[in-house]
Design an enzyme around this catalytic site. Sequence first.
Site, PDB file in Angstrom:
ATOM      1  N   GLY A  49       0.895  -1.148   0.147  1.00 29.35           N
ATOM      2  CA  GLY A  49       0.281   0.169  -0.213  1.00 29.35           C
ATOM      3  C   GLY A  49       0.701   1.433  -0.255  1.00 29.35           C
ATOM      4  O   GLY A  49       2.306   1.098   0.197  1.00 29.35           O
ATOM      5  N   GLN A  54       3.022   9.731   1.899  1.00 26.21           N
ATOM      6  CA  GLN A  54       3.765   9.335   1.834  1.00 26.21           C
ATOM      7  C   GLN A  54       5.147  10.049   0.673  1.00 26.21           C
ATOM      8  O   GLN A  54       6.179   9.941   0.478  1.00 26.21           O
ATOM      9  CB  GLN A  54       4.173   7.842   1.622  1.00 26.21           C
ATOM     10  CG  GLN A  54       3.471   7.490   2.601  1.00 26.21           C
ATOM     11  CD  GLN A  54       3.636   5.550   3.237  1.00 26.21           C
ATOM     12  OE1 GLN A  54       2.322   5.221   2.303  1.00 26.21           O
ATOM     13  NE2 GLN A  54       4.721   4.919   3.096  1.00 26.21           N
ATOM     14  N   CYS A 102       6.745  -0.435   6.743  1.00 26.21           N
ATOM     15  CA  CYS A 102       6.532   0.445   6.142  1.00 26.21           C
ATOM     16  C   CYS A 102       7.275   1.400   5.039  1.00 26.21           C
ATOM     17  O   CYS A 102       8.596   1.147   5.386  1.00 26.21           O
ATOM     18  CB  CYS A 102       5.963   2.183   6.609  1.00 26.21           C
ATOM     19  SG  CYS A 102       5.689   3.064   6.258  1.00 26.21           S
ATOM     20  N   LEU A 103       7.140   1.554   3.418  1.00 23.19           N
ATOM     21  CA  LEU A 103       8.427   2.072   2.490  1.00 23.19           C
ATOM     22  C   LEU A 103       8.755   3.422   3.638  1.00 23.19           C
ATOM     23  O   LEU A 103       9.948   3.780   2.544  1.00 23.19           O
ATOM     24  CB  LEU A 103       6.970   2.284   1.180  1.00 23.19           C
ATOM     25  CG  LEU A 103       6.509   1.258   0.746  1.00 23.19           C
ATOM     26  CD1 LEU A 103       6.205   1.492  -0.877  1.00 23.19           C
ATOM     27  CD2 LEU A 103       7.784   0.512   0.057  1.00 23.19           C
ATOM     28  N   HIS A 144      -3.111   0.444   8.449  1.00 19.48           N
ATOM     29  CA  HIS A 144      -1.783   0.934   8.081  1.00 19.48           C
ATOM     30  C   HIS A 144      -1.918   2.690   7.415  1.00 19.48           C
ATOM     31  O   HIS A 144      -1.554   3.409   7.564  1.00 19.48           O
ATOM     32  CB  HIS A 144      -1.195   0.060   7.849  1.00 19.48           C
ATOM     33  CG  HIS A 144       0.892   0.378   7.690  1.00 19.48           C
ATOM     34  ND1 HIS A 144       1.436  -0.430   8.000  1.00 19.48           N
ATOM     35  CD2 HIS A 144       0.850   1.616   6.698  1.00 19.48           C
ATOM     36  CE1 HIS A 144       2.415   0.711   8.084  1.00 19.48           C
ATOM     37  NE2 HIS A 144       2.751   0.974   6.981  1.00 19.48           N
ATOM     38  N   GLU A 145      -2.201   2.233   6.774  1.00 15.73           N
ATOM     39  CA  GLU A 145      -2.557   3.149   5.396  1.00 15.73           C
ATOM     40  C   GLU A 145      -2.969   4.201   6.093  1.00 15.73           C
ATOM     41  O   GLU A 145      -3.111   5.093   5.616  1.00 15.73           O
ATOM     42  CB  GLU A 145      -2.569   2.555   4.189  1.00 15.73           C
ATOM     43  CG  GLU A 145      -2.036   1.678   3.335  1.00 15.73           C
ATOM     44  CD  GLU A 145      -0.698   1.796   3.245  1.00 15.73           C
ATOM     45  OE1 GLU A 145      -0.301   3.227   3.007  1.00 15.73           O
ATOM     46  OE2 GLU A 145       0.104   0.872   2.888  1.00 15.73           O
ATOM     47  N   HIS A 148      -1.767   6.860   7.473  1.00 11.92           N
ATOM     48  CA  HIS A 148      -0.910   8.026   7.876  1.00 11.92           C
ATOM     49  C   HIS A 148      -1.597   9.277   7.285  1.00 11.92           C
ATOM     50  O   HIS A 148      -1.044  10.124   6.948  1.00 11.92           O
ATOM     51  CB  HIS A 148      -0.498   7.327   6.487  1.00 11.92           C
ATOM     52  CG  HIS A 148       0.239   6.402   5.931  1.00 11.92           C
ATOM     53  ND1 HIS A 148       2.402   6.503   6.436  1.00 11.92           N
ATOM     54  CD2 HIS A 148       0.792   4.850   5.532  1.00 11.92           C
ATOM     55  CE1 HIS A 148       3.052   5.960   6.505  1.00 11.92           C
ATOM     56  NE2 HIS A 148       2.327   4.482   6.042  1.00 11.92           N
TER      57      HIS A 148
END
Length: 177
Positions: A49, A54, A102-103, A144-145, A148
Amino acid sequence: MGIRNVLRIGHPALRTCSAEVPEDWFGSRRLQQLIDDLFDTKLACSGAGLAAPQIDEPWRVFVVGMGHNPRYPNENPLPERVLINPVIEYIGDELISGWEGCLSVPGMRGEVERWEHIHLKWQDRDGEFQTEELQGFHARVIQHESDHLDGVLFPDCLTSPLAFGFTDELKANGIID
Ligand code: NI
């Protein structure tokens, strides 16, 4: 624009609360470009995701989806989807612990508790409202997304400060698969 730079933890843009996408953006080239950039960047980074903050875009938009993913080899595929102005409601009271990456926190994993079952409402790229009930890994990725969009990163939510580390160390020591 295509593949965008992914901000890493420490950048203040990851800590801001993103704004709702306004109604008059639906169908616009601007929104379509943002969605395309999110998908292109997610694919390039092998993410499950990616949320708009981000890539330094403070809007309530994220994309999810993956086929076989080397970052998550044991998980089932997720459908490719863009979710705009998402709202999550929790179903029941079951919480499940799992290791997340996470990226924006590259090379690290941490254990986080998430709701097992959720009800999700969002707008698709045409502005149509959609709803779905989700569970397990899919529900975890969505939670999680969504975090953000409120400036929350997974290290904020660890089950314990000790349940965190570099992915290769955790794997080498049998703590994660
Ligand atoms: Ni993330």
